[in-house]
Scaffold this motif. Structure first.
Motif, PDB file in Angstrom:
ATOM      1  N   TRP A 198      -0.798   8.715  18.895  1.00 37.57           N
ATOM      2  CA  TRP A 198      -2.308   9.111  18.247  1.00 37.57           C
ATOM      3  C   TRP A 198      -1.668   9.483  16.741  1.00 37.57           C
ATOM      4  CZ3 TRP A 198      -4.898  12.590  15.130  1.00 37.57           C
ATOM      5  CH2 TRP A 198      -6.223  12.102  14.829  1.00 37.57           C
ATOM      6  N   PRO A 199      -2.068   8.520  15.212  1.00 34.08           N
ATOM      7  CA  PRO A 199      -3.633   8.026  15.622  1.00 34.08           C
ATOM      8  C   PRO A 199      -2.510   6.513  15.768  1.00 34.08           C
ATOM      9  CG  PRO A 199      -2.742   8.020  13.709  1.00 34.08           C
ATOM     10  CD  PRO A 199      -1.788   8.968  14.739  1.00 34.08           C
ATOM     11  N   LYS A 200      -1.433   6.580  15.760  1.00 38.19           N
ATOM     12  CA  LYS A 200      -0.754   4.449  16.096  1.00 38.19           C
ATOM     13  C   LYS A 200       0.253   4.850  16.891  1.00 38.19           C
ATOM     14  CE  LYS A 200      -2.279   2.338  12.147  1.00 38.19           C
ATOM     15  NZ  LYS A 200      -1.851   1.886  10.820  1.00 38.19           N
ATOM     16  N   PRO A 201       0.399   3.599  17.819  1.00 34.85           N
ATOM     17  CA  PRO A 201       1.674   3.899  18.659  1.00 34.85           C
ATOM     18  C   PRO A 201       3.266   3.853  18.324  1.00 34.85           C
ATOM     19  CG  PRO A 201       0.380   1.929  19.590  1.00 34.85           C
ATOM     20  CD  PRO A 201      -0.077   2.828  18.173  1.00 34.85           C
ATOM     21  N   ASP A 202       3.548   3.598  17.151  1.00 36.34           N
ATOM     22  CA  ASP A 202       4.681   3.945  16.385  1.00 36.34           C
ATOM     23  C   ASP A 202       4.548   5.275  15.134  1.00 36.34           C
ATOM     24  OD1 ASP A 202       2.709   2.998  13.976  1.00 36.34           O
ATOM     25  OD2 ASP A 202       4.195   1.411  13.284  1.00 36.34           O
ATOM     26  N   THR A 203       3.144   5.660  15.662  1.00 30.68           N
ATOM     27  CA  THR A 203       3.552   7.479  14.705  1.00 30.68           C
ATOM     28  C   THR A 203       4.464   8.167  15.222  1.00 30.68           C
ATOM     29  OG1 THR A 203       1.394   7.349  14.788  1.00 30.68           O
ATOM     30  CG2 THR A 203       2.337  10.247  14.989  1.00 30.68           C
ATOM     31  N   SER A 204       5.617   8.681  13.721  1.00 32.48           N
ATOM     32  CA  SER A 204       6.146   9.224  14.966  1.00 32.48           C
ATOM     33  C   SER A 204       6.916   9.507  13.597  1.00 32.48           C
ATOM     34  CB  SER A 204       8.080   7.524  15.431  1.00 32.48           C
ATOM     35  OG  SER A 204       7.892   6.724  13.865  1.00 32.48           O
ATOM     36  N   ALA A 205       8.478  10.442  13.515  1.00 31.81           N
ATOM     37  CA  ALA A 205       9.040  11.143  12.700  1.00 31.81           C
ATOM     38  C   ALA A 205       9.937  10.406  11.838  1.00 31.81           C
ATOM     39  CB  ALA A 205       9.809  12.722  13.450  1.00 31.81           C
TER      40      ALA A 205
END
Length: 258
Positions: A198-205
């Motif tokens: 969340w908020p998206k499937p590709d939320t990442s560092a």
């Protein structure tokens, strides 16, 4: 503590965002890629590290940054690779280059808020990509985040808060603390891999999120679970590597004198 289902954890975290406790309204992607900005006063234990004059093998120097968390009045935690020698080998002892830690501030413009300290000593974890760093002066008005005794669990959701670069090719860290929610993909001996939720499937560092805390968030209670270590170019939907803190908790307590 009773185990909660993933859906309940996510619902709680999203509810925090929706009512404005944890985040500002959704913003464009940046820092924690496809994350959202953190409201003032939230996650005061989050740390922004600014490193200057880091030496290169050719004799030149550069500046960099990392993220982390306050775990004691005078100690902060981050990725081990944030402190290294000229050949990028992690080091312990006196801080290898000038490093400033900014604690309890969510936006660079709010210079009157939070605390600034110099890092004077670094200790490298004997097991994974984690280091703890001693501040030149203790901080008495910001509550440190405690280490969670239990390790991460597959499919558990965690909050990530970091100062990662606005884009993978940016030249400096973000100017505002951002967060995202991730799900634990798998758990190994000393690391846990996570994926965006969340908020998206590709939320990442992103770069300079190194050392950013992944933590369990409940009302008025955060518990540190792991720290950002590395992964693919952001944003991405694949696994991101984090370093577990439960497997080095005894070492941490010994070093900081608890």
């Amino acid at each position: 503590m009773a185990r909660r289902t993933t859906s309940k954890v996510v619902a709680g975290a999203v509810a925090l965002a929706a009512i404005g406790i944890g985040v500002v309204a959704a913003q464009p992607a940046g820092a924690v890629a496809n994350g959202v900005q953190v409201n003032d006063g939230i996650f005061p234990f989050a740390v922004k590290f600014l490193m200057t004059d880091i030496p290169k093998p050719d004799g030149s120097k550069y500046d960099s940054a990392c993220s982390g968390a306050l775990i004691d009045r005078q100690w902060v935690i981050t990725a081990g690779h944030c402190f290294h020698d000229v050949n990028r080998k992690p080091v312990s002892g006196p801080v290898p280059y000038k490093t400033k830690a900014i604690i309890g501030r969510v936006d660079d413009a709010d210079t009157g808020k939070g605390a600034e300290r110099s890092v004077v000593e670094v200790q490298q974890s004997p097991k994974n990509d984690v280091s703890i760093a001693k501040l030149d002066q203790p901080i008495d008005d910001i509550k440190p985040i405690p280490l969670r005794e239990a390790g991460p669990r597959k499919d558990e959701t965690l909050v990530l808060a970091g100062w990662g670069q606005e884009t993978p090719d940016a030249t400096g860290p973000a100017k505002h603390l951002r967060l995202g929610i991730v799900k634990v993909h798998d758990v190994q001996d000393v690391v846990a891999n996570v994926t965006g939720y969340w908020p998206k499937p590709d939320t990442s560092a992103c770069p300079t999120d190194s050392g950013a805390p992944y933590f369990e968030q409940q009302p008025d209670d955060s518990r540190l679970v792991s720290l950002e270590s590395g992964g693919p170019t952001c944003p991405h939907a694949g696994p991101e590597r984090t370093s577990r803190v439960d497997v080095i908790a005894d070492w941490i307590h010994e070093k900081i004198g608890e």
